[in-house]
Motif scaffolding. Structure first.
Motif, PDB file in Angstrom:
ATOM      1  N   MET A   1      20.069  46.728  50.479  1.00  0.00           N
ATOM      2  CA  MET A   1      21.166  47.408  49.854  1.00  0.00           C
ATOM      3  C   MET A   1      20.902  47.461  48.353  1.00  0.00           C
ATOM      4  SD  MET A   1      25.201  46.314  49.598  1.00  0.00           S
ATOM      5  CE  MET A   1      25.412  46.287  51.351  1.00  0.00           C
ATOM      6  N   ALA A   2      21.110  48.621  47.784  1.00  0.00           N
ATOM      7  CA  ALA A   2      20.919  48.791  46.347  1.00  0.00           C
ATOM      8  C   ALA A   2      22.021  48.073  45.586  1.00  0.00           C
ATOM      9  CB  ALA A   2      20.924  50.269  45.992  1.00  0.00           C
ATOM     10  N   ARG A   3      21.692  47.575  44.420  1.00  0.00           N
ATOM     11  CA  ARG A   3      22.650  46.873  43.567  1.00  0.00           C
ATOM     12  C   ARG A   3      22.714  47.561  42.220  1.00  0.00           C
ATOM     13  NH1 ARG A   3      25.445  42.632  45.781  1.00  0.00           N
ATOM     14  NH2 ARG A   3      24.281  41.695  47.454  1.00  0.00           N
ATOM     15  N   ILE A   4      23.885  47.514  41.608  1.00  0.00           N
ATOM     16  CA  ILE A   4      24.040  48.036  40.256  1.00  0.00           C
ATOM     17  C   ILE A   4      24.676  46.961  39.387  1.00  0.00           C
ATOM     18  CG2 ILE A   4      24.257  50.430  41.008  1.00  0.00           C
ATOM     19  CD1 ILE A   4      27.263  50.171  40.416  1.00  0.00           C
ATOM     20  N   THR A   5      24.506  47.097  38.103  1.00  0.00           N
ATOM     21  CA  THR A   5      25.109  46.178  37.151  1.00  0.00           C
ATOM     22  C   THR A   5      26.015  46.981  36.231  1.00  0.00           C
ATOM     23  OG1 THR A   5      23.139  44.798  37.208  1.00  0.00           O
ATOM     24  CG2 THR A   5      24.630  44.483  35.351  1.00  0.00           C
ATOM     25  N   ILE A   6      27.258  46.503  36.076  1.00  0.00           N
ATOM     26  CA  ILE A   6      28.203  47.179  35.191  1.00  0.00           C
ATOM     27  C   ILE A   6      28.912  46.135  34.343  1.00  0.00           C
ATOM     28  CG2 ILE A   6      28.572  49.164  36.697  1.00  0.00           C
ATOM     29  CD1 ILE A   6      31.160  47.834  37.632  1.00  0.00           C
TER      30      ILE A   6
ATOM     31  N   GLU B   1      39.070  39.836  31.460  1.00  0.00           N
ATOM     32  CA  GLU B   1      40.458  39.558  31.835  1.00  0.00           C
ATOM     33  C   GLU B   1      40.832  40.246  33.146  1.00  0.00           C
ATOM     34  OE1 GLU B   1      43.272  40.212  28.702  1.00  0.00           O
ATOM     35  OE2 GLU B   1      42.036  39.164  27.237  1.00  0.00           O
ATOM     36  N   LEU B   2      40.335  41.464  33.356  1.00  0.00           N
ATOM     37  CA  LEU B   2      40.609  42.171  34.613  1.00  0.00           C
ATOM     38  C   LEU B   2      40.016  41.431  35.799  1.00  0.00           C
ATOM     39  CD1 LEU B   2      39.909  45.870  33.563  1.00  0.00           C
ATOM     40  CD2 LEU B   2      42.124  44.798  33.931  1.00  0.00           C
ATOM     41  N   VAL B   3      38.786  41.004  35.633  1.00  0.00           N
ATOM     42  CA  VAL B   3      38.099  40.304  36.723  1.00  0.00           C
ATOM     43  C   VAL B   3      38.781  38.980  37.021  1.00  0.00           C
ATOM     44  CG1 VAL B   3      35.921  39.311  37.500  1.00  0.00           C
ATOM     45  CG2 VAL B   3      35.920  41.455  36.218  1.00  0.00           C
ATOM     46  N   VAL B   4      39.154  38.250  35.989  1.00  0.00           N
ATOM     47  CA  VAL B   4      39.832  36.966  36.193  1.00  0.00           C
ATOM     48  C   VAL B   4      41.169  37.182  36.898  1.00  0.00           C
ATOM     49  CG1 VAL B   4      40.942  35.030  35.009  1.00  0.00           C
ATOM     50  CG2 VAL B   4      38.675  35.798  34.295  1.00  0.00           C
ATOM     51  N   GLU B   5      41.884  38.230  36.520  1.00  0.00           N
ATOM     52  CA  GLU B   5      43.170  38.506  37.173  1.00  0.00           C
ATOM     53  C   GLU B   5      42.985  38.805  38.657  1.00  0.00           C
ATOM     54  OE1 GLU B   5      47.237  41.100  36.581  1.00  0.00           O
ATOM     55  OE2 GLU B   5      45.735  41.063  34.988  1.00  0.00           O
ATOM     56  N   VAL B   6      41.959  39.568  38.994  1.00  0.00           N
ATOM     57  CA  VAL B   6      41.673  39.841  40.406  1.00  0.00           C
ATOM     58  C   VAL B   6      41.313  38.544  41.118  1.00  0.00           C
ATOM     59  CG1 VAL B   6      40.072  40.977  41.996  1.00  0.00           C
ATOM     60  CG2 VAL B   6      40.974  42.230  40.045  1.00  0.00           C
ATOM     61  N   MET B   7      40.508  37.724  40.490  1.00  0.00           N
ATOM     62  CA  MET B   7      40.116  36.456  41.104  1.00  0.00           C
ATOM     63  C   MET B   7      41.342  35.593  41.403  1.00  0.00           C
ATOM     64  SD  MET B   7      36.736  35.621  38.796  1.00  0.00           S
ATOM     65  CE  MET B   7      36.536  33.959  39.414  1.00  0.00           C
ATOM     66  N   VAL B   8      42.274  35.519  40.463  1.00  0.00           N
ATOM     67  CA  VAL B   8      43.478  34.718  40.647  1.00  0.00           C
ATOM     68  C   VAL B   8      44.364  35.316  41.731  1.00  0.00           C
ATOM     69  CG1 VAL B   8      45.620  33.966  39.532  1.00  0.00           C
ATOM     70  CG2 VAL B   8      43.443  33.772  38.307  1.00  0.00           C
ATOM     71  N   LEU B   9      44.621  36.621  41.660  1.00  0.00           N
ATOM     72  CA  LEU B   9      45.498  37.269  42.639  1.00  0.00           C
ATOM     73  C   LEU B   9      44.945  37.192  44.049  1.00  0.00           C
ATOM     74  CD1 LEU B   9      46.559  40.445  40.628  1.00  0.00           C
ATOM     75  CD2 LEU B   9      48.011  38.499  41.244  1.00  0.00           C
ATOM     76  N   ALA B  10      43.637  37.336  44.186  1.00  0.00           N
ATOM     77  CA  ALA B  10      43.025  37.348  45.516  1.00  0.00           C
ATOM     78  C   ALA B  10      42.589  35.955  45.968  1.00  0.00           C
ATOM     79  CB  ALA B  10      41.825  38.295  45.524  1.00  0.00           C
ATOM     80  N   GLY B  11      42.618  34.995  45.077  1.00  0.00           N
ATOM     81  CA  GLY B  11      42.176  33.655  45.434  1.00  0.00           C
ATOM     82  C   GLY B  11      40.686  33.587  45.687  1.00  0.00           C
ATOM     83  N   ILE B  12      39.936  34.366  44.917  1.00  0.00           N
ATOM     84  CA  ILE B  12      38.487  34.434  45.074  1.00  0.00           C
ATOM     85  C   ILE B  12      37.837  33.739  43.887  1.00  0.00           C
ATOM     86  CG2 ILE B  12      36.509  35.995  45.215  1.00  0.00           C
ATOM     87  CD1 ILE B  12      38.375  38.044  46.544  1.00  0.00           C
ATOM     88  N   GLY B  13      36.844  32.904  44.162  1.00  0.00           N
ATOM     89  CA  GLY B  13      36.241  32.101  43.109  1.00  0.00           C
ATOM     90  C   GLY B  13      35.084  32.735  42.372  1.00  0.00           C
ATOM     91  N   SER B  14      34.529  33.817  42.899  1.00  0.00           N
ATOM     92  CA  SER B  14      33.363  34.441  42.296  1.00  0.00           C
ATOM     93  C   SER B  14      33.743  35.804  41.713  1.00  0.00           C
ATOM     94  CB  SER B  14      32.274  34.620  43.364  1.00  0.00           C
ATOM     95  OG  SER B  14      31.330  35.580  42.972  1.00  0.00           O
ATOM     96  N   PRO B  15      33.347  36.080  40.470  1.00  0.00           N
ATOM     97  CA  PRO B  15      33.642  37.394  39.893  1.00  0.00           C
ATOM     98  C   PRO B  15      33.063  38.547  40.714  1.00  0.00           C
ATOM     99  CG  PRO B  15      32.889  35.892  38.191  1.00  0.00           C
ATOM    100  CD  PRO B  15      32.686  35.200  39.494  1.00  0.00           C
ATOM    101  N   GLN B  16      31.848  38.394  41.198  1.00  0.00           N
ATOM    102  CA  GLN B  16      31.234  39.465  41.984  1.00  0.00           C
ATOM    103  C   GLN B  16      31.995  39.682  43.287  1.00  0.00           C
ATOM    104  OE1 GLN B  16      27.032  39.620  42.280  1.00  0.00           O
ATOM    105  NE2 GLN B  16      27.052  40.872  44.120  1.00  0.00           N
ATOM    106  N   ASP B  17      32.370  38.593  43.964  1.00  0.00           N
ATOM    107  CA  ASP B  17      33.128  38.723  45.206  1.00  0.00           C
ATOM    108  C   ASP B  17      34.480  39.380  44.959  1.00  0.00           C
ATOM    109  OD1 ASP B  17      31.034  37.542  46.556  1.00  0.00           O
ATOM    110  OD2 ASP B  17      32.012  35.575  46.731  1.00  0.00           O
ATOM    111  N   ALA B  18      35.097  39.069  43.830  1.00  0.00           N
ATOM    112  CA  ALA B  18      36.395  39.654  43.498  1.00  0.00           C
ATOM    113  C   ALA B  18      36.279  41.164  43.301  1.00  0.00           C
ATOM    114  CB  ALA B  18      36.961  38.997  42.244  1.00  0.00           C
ATOM    115  N   VAL B  19      35.264  41.595  42.562  1.00  0.00           N
ATOM    116  CA  VAL B  19      35.082  43.032  42.335  1.00  0.00           C
ATOM    117  C   VAL B  19      34.737  43.733  43.640  1.00  0.00           C
ATOM    118  CG1 VAL B  19      33.667  44.754  41.154  1.00  0.00           C
ATOM    119  CG2 VAL B  19      34.470  42.737  39.914  1.00  0.00           C
TER     120      VAL B  19
END
Length: 66
Positions: A1-6, A11-29
């Motif tokens: 699978m191809a990967r990209i970096t952005i 703050e957006l990523v941390v908010e998603v991590m908190v709301l979703a209860g996900i510990g990894s920034p990549q998993d949250a995105v």
């Protein structure tokens, strides 16, 4: 699978991590993107696949015009 970096606002990523209860920034995105895609598929199902038909037309190579 191809990967990209952005770059994303931390703050957006941390908010998603908190709301979703996900510990990894990549998993949250990835969770957000997968949810967005699933929501689009559910919408297409309810509306009769109109958007999917348009997307398939747009994906076909176009003949040069002019």
């Amino acid at each position: 699978m191809a990967r990209i970096t952005i770059d994303l606002d931390a703050e957006l990523v941390v908010e998603v991590m908190v709301l979703a209860g996900i510990g990894s920034p990549q998993d949250a995105v990835e969770a957000v993107v997968r949810d967005y895609i699933a929501r689009g598929h559910r919408t297409e199902t309810r509306t009769g696949f109109a958007d999917r038909n348009l997307r398939e037309i747009d994906a076909k190579p176009q003949e040069p015009q002019g």
